[in-house]
Scaffold this motif. Sequence first.
Motif, PDB file in Angstrom:
ATOM      1  N   GLY A 116      -2.006  -8.980  -1.046  1.00 49.61           N
ATOM      2  CA  GLY A 116      -1.688  -8.873  -2.290  1.00 49.61           C
ATOM      3  C   GLY A 116      -2.911  -7.942  -2.856  1.00 49.61           C
ATOM      4  O   GLY A 116      -3.366  -8.521  -4.236  1.00 49.61           O
ATOM      5  N   LEU A 117      -3.328  -6.789  -2.264  1.00 49.87           N
ATOM      6  CA  LEU A 117      -4.243  -6.055  -2.830  1.00 49.87           C
ATOM      7  C   LEU A 117      -3.635  -5.299  -4.065  1.00 49.87           C
ATOM      8  O   LEU A 117      -2.297  -4.908  -3.974  1.00 49.87           O
ATOM      9  CB  LEU A 117      -4.874  -4.902  -1.962  1.00 49.87           C
ATOM     10  N   GLY A 118      -4.431  -5.274  -5.022  1.00 49.45           N
ATOM     11  CA  GLY A 118      -3.951  -4.367  -6.128  1.00 49.45           C
ATOM     12  C   GLY A 118      -4.030  -2.849  -6.030  1.00 49.45           C
ATOM     13  O   GLY A 118      -3.887  -2.468  -4.736  1.00 49.45           O
ATOM     14  N   VAL A 119      -3.867  -1.957  -6.839  1.00 51.58           N
ATOM     15  CA  VAL A 119      -3.790  -0.616  -6.785  1.00 51.58           C
ATOM     16  C   VAL A 119      -4.913   0.193  -7.418  1.00 51.58           C
ATOM     17  O   VAL A 119      -5.299  -0.487  -8.448  1.00 51.58           O
ATOM     18  CB  VAL A 119      -2.277   0.033  -7.228  1.00 51.58           C
ATOM     19  N   ILE A 124      -2.493   4.021 -10.065  1.00 55.51           N
ATOM     20  CA  ILE A 124      -1.876   4.987  -8.780  1.00 55.51           C
ATOM     21  C   ILE A 124      -1.310   3.847  -8.026  1.00 55.51           C
ATOM     22  O   ILE A 124      -1.702   3.451  -6.944  1.00 55.51           O
ATOM     23  CB  ILE A 124      -3.127   5.485  -8.158  1.00 55.51           C
ATOM     24  N   GLU A 125       0.090   3.974  -8.134  1.00 50.42           N
ATOM     25  CA  GLU A 125       0.978   2.888  -7.571  1.00 50.42           C
ATOM     26  C   GLU A 125       2.312   3.359  -6.941  1.00 50.42           C
ATOM     27  O   GLU A 125       2.745   2.674  -6.001  1.00 50.42           O
ATOM     28  CB  GLU A 125       1.372   1.781  -8.632  1.00 50.42           C
ATOM     29  N   PHE A 146      -6.330   2.787   3.723  1.00 44.10           N
ATOM     30  CA  PHE A 146      -5.357   1.814   4.373  1.00 44.10           C
ATOM     31  C   PHE A 146      -5.101   0.733   3.877  1.00 44.10           C
ATOM     32  O   PHE A 146      -3.850   0.368   3.922  1.00 44.10           O
ATOM     33  CB  PHE A 146      -6.063   1.839   5.978  1.00 44.10           C
ATOM     34  N   ALA A 147      -6.096  -0.119   3.248  1.00 40.91           N
ATOM     35  CA  ALA A 147      -5.788  -1.461   2.784  1.00 40.91           C
ATOM     36  C   ALA A 147      -4.886  -1.131   1.575  1.00 40.91           C
ATOM     37  O   ALA A 147      -4.088  -1.964   1.210  1.00 40.91           O
ATOM     38  CB  ALA A 147      -7.109  -1.961   2.307  1.00 40.91           C
ATOM     39  N   VAL A 148      -5.212  -0.243   0.710  1.00 40.36           N
ATOM     40  CA  VAL A 148      -4.387   0.183  -0.353  1.00 40.36           C
ATOM     41  C   VAL A 148      -3.170   0.557  -0.217  1.00 40.36           C
ATOM     42  O   VAL A 148      -2.095  -0.002  -0.756  1.00 40.36           O
ATOM     43  CB  VAL A 148      -5.000   1.166  -1.215  1.00 40.36           C
ATOM     44  N   GLN A 149      -2.805   1.444   0.940  1.00 44.96           N
ATOM     45  CA  GLN A 149      -1.756   1.647   1.392  1.00 44.96           C
ATOM     46  C   GLN A 149      -0.512   0.553   1.871  1.00 44.96           C
ATOM     47  O   GLN A 149       0.623   0.927   1.277  1.00 44.96           O
ATOM     48  CB  GLN A 149      -1.856   2.836   2.516  1.00 44.96           C
ATOM     49  N   ILE A 150      -0.988  -0.293   2.471  1.00 51.53           N
ATOM     50  CA  ILE A 150      -0.162  -1.319   3.016  1.00 51.53           C
ATOM     51  C   ILE A 150      -0.259  -2.696   1.948  1.00 51.53           C
ATOM     52  O   ILE A 150       0.269  -3.456   2.405  1.00 51.53           O
ATOM     53  CB  ILE A 150      -0.546  -1.669   4.652  1.00 51.53           C
ATOM     54  N   SER A 151      -1.187  -2.715   1.281  1.00 55.33           N
ATOM     55  CA  SER A 151      -1.370  -3.755   0.330  1.00 55.33           C
ATOM     56  C   SER A 151      -1.929  -5.121   1.170  1.00 55.33           C
ATOM     57  O   SER A 151      -1.748  -6.225   0.392  1.00 55.33           O
ATOM     58  CB  SER A 151      -0.166  -4.024  -0.451  1.00 55.33           C
ATOM     59  N   ALA A 210     -10.595  -5.279   0.463  1.00 57.97           N
ATOM     60  CA  ALA A 210      -9.740  -6.568   0.456  1.00 57.97           C
ATOM     61  C   ALA A 210     -10.435  -7.696  -0.262  1.00 57.97           C
ATOM     62  O   ALA A 210      -9.915  -8.607  -1.331  1.00 57.97           O
ATOM     63  CB  ALA A 210      -9.016  -6.672   1.601  1.00 57.97           C
ATOM     64  N   VAL A 211     -11.548  -8.024   0.346  1.00 55.42           N
ATOM     65  CA  VAL A 211     -12.456  -9.215  -0.026  1.00 55.42           C
ATOM     66  C   VAL A 211     -12.876  -8.868  -1.575  1.00 55.42           C
ATOM     67  O   VAL A 211     -12.470  -9.934  -2.362  1.00 55.42           O
ATOM     68  CB  VAL A 211     -13.683  -9.498   0.820  1.00 55.42           C
ATOM     69  N   LEU A 212     -13.401  -7.901  -1.932  1.00 57.64           N
ATOM     70  CA  LEU A 212     -14.177  -7.478  -3.574  1.00 57.64           C
ATOM     71  C   LEU A 212     -12.739  -7.365  -4.336  1.00 57.64           C
ATOM     72  O   LEU A 212     -13.130  -8.141  -5.611  1.00 57.64           O
ATOM     73  CB  LEU A 212     -14.748  -6.602  -3.408  1.00 57.64           C
ATOM     74  N   ASN A 213     -11.722  -6.990  -3.956  1.00 59.41           N
ATOM     75  CA  ASN A 213     -10.386  -6.834  -4.759  1.00 59.41           C
ATOM     76  C   ASN A 213      -9.694  -8.158  -5.035  1.00 59.41           C
ATOM     77  O   ASN A 213      -9.418  -8.761  -6.257  1.00 59.41           O
ATOM     78  CB  ASN A 213      -9.397  -5.714  -4.315  1.00 59.41           C
ATOM     79  N   VAL A 214      -9.359  -8.802  -3.998  1.00 60.24           N
ATOM     80  CA  VAL A 214      -8.496 -10.139  -4.172  1.00 60.24           C
ATOM     81  C   VAL A 214      -9.500 -11.303  -4.392  1.00 60.24           C
ATOM     82  O   VAL A 214      -9.117 -12.036  -5.098  1.00 60.24           O
ATOM     83  CB  VAL A 214      -7.927 -10.293  -2.811  1.00 60.24           C
ATOM     84  N   GLY A 215     -10.616 -11.307  -3.936  1.00 59.29           N
ATOM     85  CA  GLY A 215     -11.514 -12.426  -3.874  1.00 59.29           C
ATOM     86  C   GLY A 215     -12.186 -12.325  -5.287  1.00 59.29           C
ATOM     87  O   GLY A 215     -12.583 -13.608  -5.792  1.00 59.29           O
TER      88      GLY A 215
END
Length: 310
Positions: free
Chosen positions: A144-147, A155-156, A227-232, A73-78
């Motif tokens: 707001g994580l990506g896919v 893969i969305e 898990f982070a990707v699944q629930i965004s 989450a941190v690396l993707n969103v931040g």
Amino acid sequence: MMRRTLPTAAIGAVLWAGCLALPIFLDSAWISIAAIFAIYAIVALSQDVVLGRAGLYDMGHAVYFGIGAYATAVLNVGFGWPILATLPVAIVGAALVGAVFAAPIIRLRGDYLLVATIGLNAIFVLAMRNDLGGLTGGSDGIPGLGVPSLFGLQIESQSALFWFDWVLLGVVLLVMRNLDRCELGRALRYLKQDQLAASTLGVDARRTKILAFALGAGLAGLAGTLFAVQISTVSPSSFVFTESVTLFAIVIVGGQGSIPGVLLGTALMFVVPQIFREFAQYRYFIFGIAMIAVMVLRPQGLWPRARLAR
């Protein structure tokens, strides 16, 4: 060689392959449930490395699950990293934390080790809620994580995420199946049965236990990313002490060191309540009763580990 290894492995491979066709027959809600099952199966299997195979009472395993999720989450969103690029960081980061944490406490046994791991879980959740380094979002977490994107393809959809999760579950199942055959797996088995005897045979108990923690934590970190990707989104409430207790109980109820047992325990905890949705809110109560019954009537678990052939 272990009894039933080949038949069980063959049946398992056929069932896993068959499950890949589930999106053809299920609606989106059940596809999502099946994807969540795959994710929690990976976490439960990672718990089994530490508890079921090494015999170490880890009641803070949700920490490593959370580290993987927060790393992604941190690396993707931040920082804008692609999801797949965060995956190695999540796995290695969780494994390193597991090894570093295990190093000073690995000589503890039983209740003492259990209390230490509970403390780690409490510290992790508190740190995330206090927005560690201004990166974790506090109690609200990181939305707001990506896919994931593979070869330019996003893969969305629920079906695509399902296949992504189940392919990685298949990889983890192969790792677990072959663990007993490697030197580390044999050393873990000897240590769990008799640490003194294993030490006299040249097994380095401290090193082996640290490796078990690192391997289990790394697999949990992988599941955290999924898990982070699944629930965004990621929040501290997903990795509280209750989650660690649940993972611990799944291994105990299903059968320590048993891959089919751990998968069965995961299904009982996360899939069966969805069939009886009106009772889903009571899943912890029902699972607690089931755990007591199993401990009394079948202490080795619902699907115990196959015994070694003499």
